[in-house]
Write a protein that holds these residues in place. Structure first.
Motif, PDB file in Angstrom:
ATOM      1  N   ILE A 113       0.771  -1.125   0.067  1.00 39.60           N
ATOM      2  CA  ILE A 113       0.131   0.190  -0.069  1.00 39.60           C
ATOM      3  C   ILE A 113       0.878   1.465   0.142  1.00 39.60           C
ATOM      4  O   ILE A 113       0.695   2.351  -1.033  1.00 39.60           O
ATOM      5  CB  ILE A 113      -1.098   0.235   1.379  1.00 39.60           C
ATOM      6  N   PRO A 114       2.124   1.415   1.219  1.00 40.24           N
ATOM      7  CA  PRO A 114       2.957   2.605   0.852  1.00 40.24           C
ATOM      8  C   PRO A 114       3.628   2.916  -0.853  1.00 40.24           C
ATOM      9  O   PRO A 114       3.591   3.382  -0.974  1.00 40.24           O
ATOM     10  CB  PRO A 114       3.591   2.328   1.914  1.00 40.24           C
ATOM     11  N   SER A 115       3.376   1.416  -0.990  1.00 38.23           N
ATOM     12  CA  SER A 115       4.670   1.194  -2.467  1.00 38.23           C
ATOM     13  C   SER A 115       3.466   2.160  -3.713  1.00 38.23           C
ATOM     14  O   SER A 115       3.999   2.528  -4.459  1.00 38.23           O
ATOM     15  CB  SER A 115       4.839  -0.147  -2.890  1.00 38.23           C
ATOM     16  N   ILE A 116       2.609   1.971  -3.685  1.00 36.83           N
ATOM     17  CA  ILE A 116       1.071   2.416  -4.232  1.00 36.83           C
ATOM     18  C   ILE A 116       1.174   4.207  -3.907  1.00 36.83           C
ATOM     19  O   ILE A 116       0.854   4.941  -4.963  1.00 36.83           O
ATOM     20  CB  ILE A 116      -0.466   1.434  -4.293  1.00 36.83           C
ATOM     21  N   ASP A 117       1.175   3.981  -2.541  1.00 34.02           N
ATOM     22  CA  ASP A 117       0.464   5.759  -2.394  1.00 34.02           C
ATOM     23  C   ASP A 117       1.616   6.647  -2.766  1.00 34.02           C
ATOM     24  O   ASP A 117       1.334   7.543  -3.099  1.00 34.02           O
ATOM     25  CB  ASP A 117       0.622   5.656  -1.372  1.00 34.02           C
ATOM     26  N   MET A 118       2.847   5.621  -2.661  1.00 27.89           N
ATOM     27  CA  MET A 118       4.211   7.041  -3.415  1.00 27.89           C
ATOM     28  C   MET A 118       4.264   6.932  -5.033  1.00 27.89           C
ATOM     29  O   MET A 118       4.387   7.556  -5.268  1.00 27.89           O
ATOM     30  CB  MET A 118       5.619   6.024  -3.002  1.00 27.89           C
ATOM     31  N   SER A 119       3.716   6.592  -5.794  1.00 29.81           N
ATOM     32  CA  SER A 119       4.020   6.295  -7.228  1.00 29.81           C
ATOM     33  C   SER A 119       2.403   7.544  -8.173  1.00 29.81           C
ATOM     34  O   SER A 119       1.921   6.647  -8.420  1.00 29.81           O
ATOM     35  CB  SER A 119       3.553   4.931  -7.721  1.00 29.81           C
ATOM     36  N   TYR A 167       1.445   9.830  -8.453  1.00 25.42           N
ATOM     37  CA  TYR A 167       2.105  10.548  -9.675  1.00 25.42           C
ATOM     38  C   TYR A 167       2.137  10.112 -10.962  1.00 25.42           C
ATOM     39  O   TYR A 167       2.135  10.956 -12.212  1.00 25.42           O
ATOM     40  CB  TYR A 167       3.263  11.189  -9.113  1.00 25.42           C
ATOM     41  N   LEU A 168       2.054   8.819 -10.797  1.00 23.49           N
ATOM     42  CA  LEU A 168       1.611   8.031 -11.955  1.00 23.49           C
ATOM     43  C   LEU A 168       0.539   8.276 -12.677  1.00 23.49           C
ATOM     44  O   LEU A 168       0.053   7.557 -13.952  1.00 23.49           O
ATOM     45  CB  LEU A 168       2.586   6.426 -11.854  1.00 23.49           C
ATOM     46  N   GLY A 169      -0.605   8.148 -11.944  1.00 23.80           N
ATOM     47  CA  GLY A 169      -1.978   8.134 -12.605  1.00 23.80           C
ATOM     48  C   GLY A 169      -2.204   6.545 -12.047  1.00 23.80           C
ATOM     49  O   GLY A 169      -2.008   5.994 -11.377  1.00 23.80           O
ATOM     50  N   LYS A 170      -3.164   6.482 -13.801  1.00 22.86           N
ATOM     51  CA  LYS A 170      -3.342   5.058 -13.447  1.00 22.86           C
ATOM     52  C   LYS A 170      -1.925   3.783 -13.262  1.00 22.86           C
ATOM     53  O   LYS A 170      -2.804   2.831 -13.128  1.00 22.86           O
ATOM     54  CB  LYS A 170      -4.763   5.312 -15.103  1.00 22.86           C
ATOM     55  N   PHE A 171      -1.295   4.505 -13.746  1.00 28.39           N
ATOM     56  CA  PHE A 171      -0.323   3.328 -13.881  1.00 28.39           C
ATOM     57  C   PHE A 171       0.514   3.461 -12.738  1.00 28.39           C
ATOM     58  O   PHE A 171       2.065   2.794 -12.043  1.00 28.39           O
ATOM     59  CB  PHE A 171       0.302   3.969 -14.785  1.00 28.39           C
ATOM     60  N   SER A 172       0.288   4.267 -11.496  1.00 31.54           N
ATOM     61  CA  SER A 172       0.920   4.444 -10.102  1.00 31.54           C
ATOM     62  C   SER A 172       1.177   2.434  -9.467  1.00 31.54           C
ATOM     63  O   SER A 172       1.688   2.362  -8.674  1.00 31.54           O
ATOM     64  CB  SER A 172      -0.416   4.535  -9.096  1.00 31.54           C
TER      65      SER A 172
END
Length: 258
Positions: A54-60, A62-67
């Motif tokens: 979950i933190p990995s996805i939250d950090m990303s 800025y990639l929008g749909k590709f987070s």
């Protein structure tokens, strides 16, 4: 000081578990082992999800749909890494008489320790990566959340220390030697965590990948080793109950302390 303590806590869990060799007479019963293996599985799965993926996805974001890309990529790399280690490192599981990894003349006791050490590699990485995130002042990882992961891993390391030291005593090792072997099986965790933290300045852009990498490696251990060992034979429901308790405790720790 806080980070040093956070790194050491999981190792303390292993050491305390190994210390049980001095006051428990025999091996843990199969029912207790199944429950503890299931418990460790639940802790690791919950930690992989709440503390790492979950933190990995939250950090990303800025990639929008590709987070999801860093999390998915790191996760699969973690799986592949442990798959490779499983094929290379000679080790032996408690429920088996057939060593895995490359052929070697190592003693059975040594390969038992290597099996647990293999499990501890991703846990050490996970602790190191999370505390590295804290040092970088990441808004997605708090000090409390990092300690929650550390404490959760320490809780599941306690039975691991006991499960490795008690059988060694039953096989004729002295209590002191069995304790040392059990303790050494967990030394890779603080070492891995320290190495990861020392590389903090270089891993900033890769933190989402490293978090999910550790998650993938932990899930590999759970699915490949812990759950099968907890489920084989009679009373497999004990392992399931242990899993549920471990999962709940780790989830509560992570959410309540984050």
């Amino acid at each position: 000081m806080h980070i040093t303590l956070g790194i050491i806590i999981p190792f303390i869990g292993t050491t305390l578990g190994a210390f049980s060799v001095f006051f428990l007479r025999d091996q843990l019963s199969s029912l207790v082992q199944k429950g503890l293996l299931g418990f460790a599985s639940g802790v690791m799965v919950a930690a992989a999800v709440w503390s790492l993926l979950i933190p990995s996805i939250d950090m990303s974001e800025y990639l929008g749909k590709f987070s999801f890309v860093p999390a998915a990529t790191g996760f699969m790399l973690g799986i592949l890494f442990l798959l490779l280690m499983d094929r290379i490192i000679p080790h032996l599981h408690l429920s088996s008489d057939e060593p895995e990894g490359i052929k070697t003349s190592l003693k059975k006791s040594t390969m038992l320790v290597l099996a647990v050490t293999l499990h501890n590699i991703p846990e050490g990485m996970a602790v190191g990566v999370v505390f590295a995130g804290v040092m970088m002042n990441s808004s997605d990882i708090s000090m409390a959340g990092a300690f929650a992961l550390s404490v959760g891993i320490a809780i599941q390391n306690f039975p691991e220390g006991a499960i490795i030291s008690l059988p060694l005593k039953s096989e004729g090792k002295s209590k002191t030697k069995a304790f040392v072997y059990g303790t050494l099986s967990g030394i890779v965790e603080p070492i891995g965590a320290v190495i990861t933290i020392l590389l903090t300045n270089y891993i900033v852009p890769f933190l989402p990948y490293l978090l999910s990498f550790a998650a993938g490696a932990m899930i590999y251990v759970v699915v490949e080793e812990l759950i099968p060992e907890a489920s084989e034979g009679e009373h497999s429901n004990i392992g399931t109950i242990g899993f549920a308790i471990g999962f709940l405790i780790m989830m509560i720790l992570d959410v309540a302390l984050s």
